[in-house]
Scaffold this motif. Structure first.
Motif, PDB file in Angstrom:
ATOM      1  N   VAL A 154       0.843  -1.202   0.000  1.00  0.00           N
ATOM      2  CA  VAL A 154       0.000   0.000   0.000  1.00  0.00           C
ATOM      3  C   VAL A 154       0.879   1.252   0.000  1.00  0.00           C
ATOM      4  N   GLU A 184     -11.086 -14.980   4.017  1.00  0.00           N
ATOM      5  CA  GLU A 184     -11.391 -13.853   4.902  1.00  0.00           C
ATOM      6  C   GLU A 184     -10.541 -13.861   6.167  1.00  0.00           C
ATOM      7  N   LYS A 191      -2.786 -11.569   4.550  1.00  0.00           N
ATOM      8  CA  LYS A 191      -3.700 -10.533   5.027  1.00  0.00           C
ATOM      9  C   LYS A 191      -3.311  -9.182   4.445  1.00  0.00           C
ATOM     10  N   ALA A 192      -2.001  -8.904   4.427  1.00  0.00           N
ATOM     11  CA  ALA A 192      -1.523  -7.640   3.860  1.00  0.00           C
ATOM     12  C   ALA A 192      -1.898  -7.526   2.389  1.00  0.00           C
ATOM     13  N   ARG A 194      -4.437  -9.117   0.904  1.00  0.00           N
ATOM     14  CA  ARG A 194      -5.892  -8.967   0.826  1.00  0.00           C
ATOM     15  C   ARG A 194      -6.299  -7.511   1.064  1.00  0.00           C
ATOM     16  N   GLU A 195      -5.669  -6.872   2.039  1.00  0.00           N
ATOM     17  CA  GLU A 195      -5.953  -5.466   2.330  1.00  0.00           C
ATOM     18  C   GLU A 195      -5.495  -4.578   1.182  1.00  0.00           C
ATOM     19  N   ASN A 197      -5.338  -5.470  -2.002  1.00  0.00           N
ATOM     20  CA  ASN A 197      -6.285  -5.653  -3.105  1.00  0.00           C
ATOM     21  C   ASN A 197      -7.551  -4.820  -2.897  1.00  0.00           C
ATOM     22  N   ALA A 198      -8.027  -4.759  -1.668  1.00  0.00           N
ATOM     23  CA  ALA A 198      -9.195  -3.938  -1.359  1.00  0.00           C
ATOM     24  C   ALA A 198      -8.875  -2.457  -1.561  1.00  0.00           C
ATOM     25  N   HIS A 199      -7.666  -2.074  -1.214  1.00  0.00           N
ATOM     26  CA  HIS A 199      -7.226  -0.686  -1.389  1.00  0.00           C
ATOM     27  C   HIS A 199      -7.236  -0.298  -2.868  1.00  0.00           C
TER      28      HIS A 199
END
Length: 229
Positions: A154, A184, A191-192, A194-195, A197-199
């Motif tokens: 990010v 999930e 987890k990083a 996944r976060e 990708n959402a960003h």
């Protein structure tokens, strides 16, 4: 009759046979690339950090497609993706590649020299985020490739997006993280990712797609500034 609101699922369930067939459709490695593949494989388990050849072919193709003159790469390792990007540069172009470690720099430099692309590559050893922060803020990057420490994705993204030219491409590796990012309850690097990708999905400065090539590759286009005003 198929309901017009129903999307037909045409996605293949990828067997090893299908994957091998698809990979075989990429142009084969050059002699310099093959020697770099072999040299990296000899390093043992860390060799998994090298992008697979079919992904390297895609990097070269995309660089050529946009006539890239300025490419920034985060994560050099033994220089295979760097070499692929350099092969796709327009005349006079340069790849700025950053890595925290100099451990594999000699392997990379030897391969670049053999491939005749050394003059197109500027290698930097040290924290990439600090180097990016010192770059000009005005847009100048045609392609960026992120393939380094996952927890910093990010941060790299936020440093790169403002510096991308309109319609410039940001390519991001390992966005599936061996499939773990799809769960999930992902932890650690997954987890990083996944976060991250959402960003990306929430960022209206770009349009993007996540491809299932290799370990997952995101391709994002920097929208023209007038599109997001």
């Amino acid at each position: 009759m198929i309901d017009h609101m129903t999307q037909v699922d045409k996605r293949l369930r990828l067997t090893s046979e299908v994957i091998d067939y698809a990979v075989a459709q990429a142009e084969p490695p050059t002699s310099a690339q093959q020697r770099l593949i072999d040299a990296t494989a000899s390093l043992g388990h860390v060799a998994e950090m090298q992008v697979p050849h079919e992904q390297a072919v895609l990097l070269t193709l995309l660089a050529r497609a946009v006539s890239a003159r300025s490419i920034v790469e985060i994560g050099t390792f033994t220089g295979y993706s760097t070499l692929a990007l350099a092969r796709g540069l327009a005349d006079g172009g340069v790849v700025l590649t950053y890595d925290i470690s100099s451990e594999w720099a000699e392997i990379a430099q030897r391969a670049w020299a053999e491939a005749g692309v050394t003059d197109r590559i500027h290698q930097h050893i040290g924290p990439a985020a600090a180097a990016l922060a010192e770059m000009p803020v005005e847009p100048f990057i045609d392609i960026a490739f992120i393939d380094a420490d996952k927890v910093s994705y990010v941060d790299y993204w936020e440093l790169l997006v403002p510096r991308m030219v309109d319609n410039g491409l940001i390519l991001v590796d390992n966005v599936l993280y061996a499939g773990e990012a799809a769960t999930e309850d992902a932890v650690g690097n997954a987890k990083a990712i996944r976060e991250f990708n959402a960003h990306v999905r929430a960022d209206d400065r770009v349009e993007s797609v996540l491809l299932t090539i290799a370990d997952g590759l995101t391709i994002a286009r920097r929208k023209e500034r007038q599109e997001v005003r």
